[in-house]
Each structure stands twice: as C-alpha cells, then as structure tokens.
Design an enzyme around this catalytic site. Structure first.
Site, PDB file in Angstrom:
ATOM      1  N   ARG A 159      76.623  -9.655  40.482  1.00 15.82           N
ATOM      2  CA  ARG A 159      76.078 -10.008  41.794  1.00 15.82           C
ATOM      3  C   ARG A 159      77.147 -10.609  42.709  1.00 15.82           C
ATOM      4  O   ARG A 159      77.249 -10.251  43.882  1.00 15.82           O
ATOM      5  CB  ARG A 159      74.911 -10.983  41.631  1.00 15.82           C
ATOM      6  CG  ARG A 159      73.702 -10.406  40.899  1.00 15.82           C
ATOM      7  CD  ARG A 159      72.622 -11.452  40.754  1.00 15.82           C
ATOM      8  NE  ARG A 159      71.458 -10.971  40.017  1.00 15.82           N
ATOM      9  CZ  ARG A 159      71.333 -11.020  38.703  1.00 15.82           C
ATOM     10  NH1 ARG A 159      72.304 -11.544  37.974  1.00 15.82           N
ATOM     11  NH2 ARG A 159      70.255 -10.564  38.106  1.00 15.82           N
ATOM     12  N   CYS A 210      84.442 -12.365  36.485  1.00 16.45           N
ATOM     13  CA  CYS A 210      83.933 -11.932  35.183  1.00 16.45           C
ATOM     14  C   CYS A 210      83.589 -13.144  34.317  1.00 16.45           C
ATOM     15  O   CYS A 210      84.078 -14.253  34.541  1.00 16.45           O
ATOM     16  CB  CYS A 210      84.939 -11.036  34.478  1.00 16.45           C
ATOM     17  SG  CYS A 210      86.649 -11.571  34.588  1.00 16.45           S
ATOM     18  N   ARG A 239      86.059 -18.547  35.884  1.00 17.87           N
ATOM     19  CA  ARG A 239      86.318 -19.456  34.767  1.00 17.87           C
ATOM     20  C   ARG A 239      87.827 -19.636  34.608  1.00 17.87           C
ATOM     21  O   ARG A 239      88.583 -18.666  34.625  1.00 17.87           O
ATOM     22  CB  ARG A 239      85.717 -18.896  33.463  1.00 17.87           C
ATOM     23  CG  ARG A 239      84.203 -18.938  33.412  1.00 17.87           C
ATOM     24  CD  ARG A 239      83.688 -20.380  33.314  1.00 17.87           C
ATOM     25  NE  ARG A 239      82.237 -20.454  33.176  1.00 17.87           N
ATOM     26  CZ  ARG A 239      81.397 -20.584  34.190  1.00 17.87           C
ATOM     27  NH1 ARG A 239      81.857 -20.620  35.432  1.00 17.87           N
ATOM     28  NH2 ARG A 239      80.091 -20.676  33.979  1.00 17.87           N
ATOM     29  N   GLU A 268      88.612 -28.928  32.430  1.00 19.49           N
ATOM     30  CA  GLU A 268      87.998 -29.578  33.582  1.00 19.49           C
ATOM     31  C   GLU A 268      87.344 -30.887  33.170  1.00 19.49           C
ATOM     32  O   GLU A 268      86.639 -30.909  32.147  1.00 19.49           O
ATOM     33  CB  GLU A 268      86.950 -28.642  34.215  1.00 19.49           C
ATOM     34  CG  GLU A 268      87.573 -27.377  34.774  1.00 19.49           C
ATOM     35  CD  GLU A 268      86.566 -26.388  35.349  1.00 19.49           C
ATOM     36  OE1 GLU A 268      86.990 -25.414  35.987  1.00 19.49           O
ATOM     37  OE2 GLU A 268      85.345 -26.601  35.157  1.00 19.49           O
ATOM     38  N   HIS A 287      86.205 -26.950  41.273  1.00 20.44           N
ATOM     39  CA  HIS A 287      85.031 -26.227  40.767  1.00 20.44           C
ATOM     40  C   HIS A 287      83.818 -26.501  41.657  1.00 20.44           C
ATOM     41  O   HIS A 287      82.746 -26.922  41.189  1.00 20.44           O
ATOM     42  CB  HIS A 287      84.734 -26.626  39.325  1.00 20.44           C
ATOM     43  CG  HIS A 287      83.953 -25.585  38.582  1.00 20.44           C
ATOM     44  ND1 HIS A 287      84.115 -25.355  37.240  1.00 20.44           N
ATOM     45  CD2 HIS A 287      82.993 -24.696  38.985  1.00 20.44           C
ATOM     46  CE1 HIS A 287      83.294 -24.397  36.851  1.00 20.44           C
ATOM     47  NE2 HIS A 287      82.603 -23.977  37.896  1.00 20.44           N
TER      48      HIS A 287
END
Length: 326
Positions: A159, A210, A239, A268, A287
């Site tokens: 999406r 991805c 990611r 993170e 993030h």
C-alpha cells in the site's frame, strides 16, 4: 465476563492527543506508558488481551502467559511478537495494516524534497543575513534538483509503496517497482516491474518500503550501493536493518552515493556510534513518518476494531498461522 485488556507501551500511540476511549469501551483496561522486558510477564499475568506497539513478546514471555487469549499489535510491522509461538499456544496476533499509508508516503517525499532543495538550510542562511549581503536577488547553497523526468525505484510495492509511486508519477517521475509478490498488473498503472538489481542500476531515487525478514535484512549492502548511480538518493521509511549502515556511510563519505534520508535505524533509539550520524549528506529523523495525528487516530480505531472482532468470534487482520482469517 469483562475482558481484561493491558496496554504495554501506550505513550507512543497516545502522548496526550489521542484518547483510548474506543478501547476502554471494550473491557477493563490497564494502561502502561512503557514496559521493560522484566515488567511484561507480571503485567500480562491476568490479561485476556495484550496491546503492544514495540514491547517485545518473545516465545519465552508468551510461554509464561497461559491466560492470554489475544495479542493486538498497534502497528503494521509485527516482528515484536513471536507469532509462531503465539499460534502454538492458541493465541491469534493481529496488526494494523492500513493506518499509515498517506502519512508515510507524504513523509517519504518530505525527506526527498529536503534532499533536493535543502529548504531548512536556506531558511537558516536568510536569517543569518546571507541574502541581504549576497548582492543578488537570488542565491543557493546546494544544487537544486528537479524530480520531473527522473526515475524512482520503489522496493516493496504494498500500500505505501504504491502510494509513493503515485506521488512520484504526479511529479513526472518514471516509476520502477520491485516486489516478491506481483499482485497487480503494471499494464493499468504508471509503473514498470523491475528487479532490485535493475532498480539499483537505473534509479535516480530509491525508496524502501519492504518488510523486514531474513531475505530483506541487509539487502542494501556494499554490492547494492556499488550498483547505484553516484548522483542517486536513497530513502528508507521502512525498517532500519534493511540497510548495512556502515556500507551506506562509506558510500556517502566517498561520493559513491549523492545522499540519503532515513527515518529508521538498525537500533532504535539510535546510538551515538551509528555511522550515519557523521556521514556526508545524510538526513536522519526519529522514526516519525507514521506519527501524524490522523494516522494515530486510524490506528487507535483499527486496534479497537481488531479487539472487538476477536471478542465477537470474527478475528481479522490476523498474521499468524491457522488464525490468519483475513
């Protein structure tokens, strides 16, 4: 019996502007702003439903929770939960697959446009008096890059990747897309299917969208980067571990790559020894691409819907094993 719902790390989803009302209507809710690994088992010992964003539910932890019936991940990525271990224990795991598409795609272009124009840098220069003193009606401190006619490579065409492609097309970019699952036809869309190797070689901008798995971990490595154009930009709002950060820093510092912008890191919060912190022409944000209030409100509502549907015996958005019903 009223279900007992425990929220392990609610501060991220609701720092004060996104009430838990929809979930509070579903049961007896206990809210924790954050939970350390040692706190998870005691906090979930009597819970029927666990809600987690990033708090990790490992196989060892799940094995100590015989009362738990449902795990709701308030995010799209669900690698914080050992879903296989949950399935073995009869616990369905649900995620929120659709909440962040507009926000993440928009943020991806915020990063790209900053690389192209360095708006913040020029604003600072004007405020420092450089326009007043330059003697000209105009000046620029960095090359100004037009996207029209450039090639955008989108790796991961779910999406968010598709929305990024649509925005890129609106800028007049040629779109190349790579995906393990080619579930749509390129005939009716303004993009071309390509391999990751073809994208590395041809794209002026590469954007990663991805999921993180054994196949994608470290996919952007020295070999991948060596195939890219020296003038190209790399974007990652997916990611952090998709990228070999040392290899990316080296490519930036040696001029093998023109620039990068990442909203995620391999660890993170980011640590002070991350090589990207000192790399040339690298933008780093914390993030936050997913974090608009609109997106977090959608996440709250879909999380509530996931729990409501489970309690009604019609679970949806299930990601693990025999429970994957939607």
């Amino acid at each position: 019996m009223t279900p007992r719902i425990v929220i392990l790390d609610g501060a991220t989803l609701n720092p004060g502007d996104n009430p838990w009302t929809a979930i509070e209507q579903l049961g007896d809710v206990t809210l924790h702003a954050a939970s350390s690994p040692d706190e998870i088992v005691p906090r979930l010992s009597e819970a029927d439903v666990a809600i987690t964003n990033k708090a990790r539910l490992t196989a060892e932890i799940i094995g100590q929770l015989p009362h738990l019936k449902f795990i709701s991940v308030s995010a799209t990525g669900h690698d914080c939960v050992d879903s296989a271990a949950a399935a073995k224990q009869g616990i369905p795991v649900a995620n929120v697959p659709t909440y962040g598409t507009p926000s993440v795609a928009q943020f991806t272009f915020a990063l790209l446009l900053e690389l192209c124009h360095r708006v913040a840098l020029h604003d600072e220069a004007v405020r420092a008096g450089e326009w007043e003193s330059c003697g000209s009606f105009s000046f620029w401190k960095t090359p100004q890059i037009e996207l029209h006619g450039l090639t955008l490579g989108v790796i991961g065409f779910g999406r968010i990747g598709q929305q990024v492609a649509r925005i890129g097309s609106a800028f007049g970019m040629r779109i190349l897309a790579a995906s393990r699952h080619r579930q749509i036809s390129s005939e009716d869309h303004s993009f071309e299917w390509a391999t990751t190797e073809e994208i590395a070689a041809q794209a002026d901008v590469i954007s990663l969208h991805c999921s993180l798995n054994d196949n994608s971990r470290g996919m952007v490595n020295r070999d991948f980067l060596s195939r890219m154009k020296p003038s190209a930009f790399l974007l990652n709002t997916s990611r952090g571990p998709l990228i070999d950060e040392a290899a990316l820093a080296e490519a930036l510092d040696t001029g093998t790559l023109a620039g990068a912008a990442v909203d995620v890191a391999s660890v993170e919060p980011i640590t002070s020894d991350n090589p990207l912190l000192t790399a040339r022409n690298c933008l780093i944000t914390p993030h936050m691409a997913w974090s608009s209030l609109a997106a977090r409100r959608r996440m709250m509502q879909i999380t509530a819907d996931n729990i409501r549907n489970f309690l009604a015996g019609k679970p949806n958005n299930i990601v693990n094993g025999e429970f994957r019903l939607s």
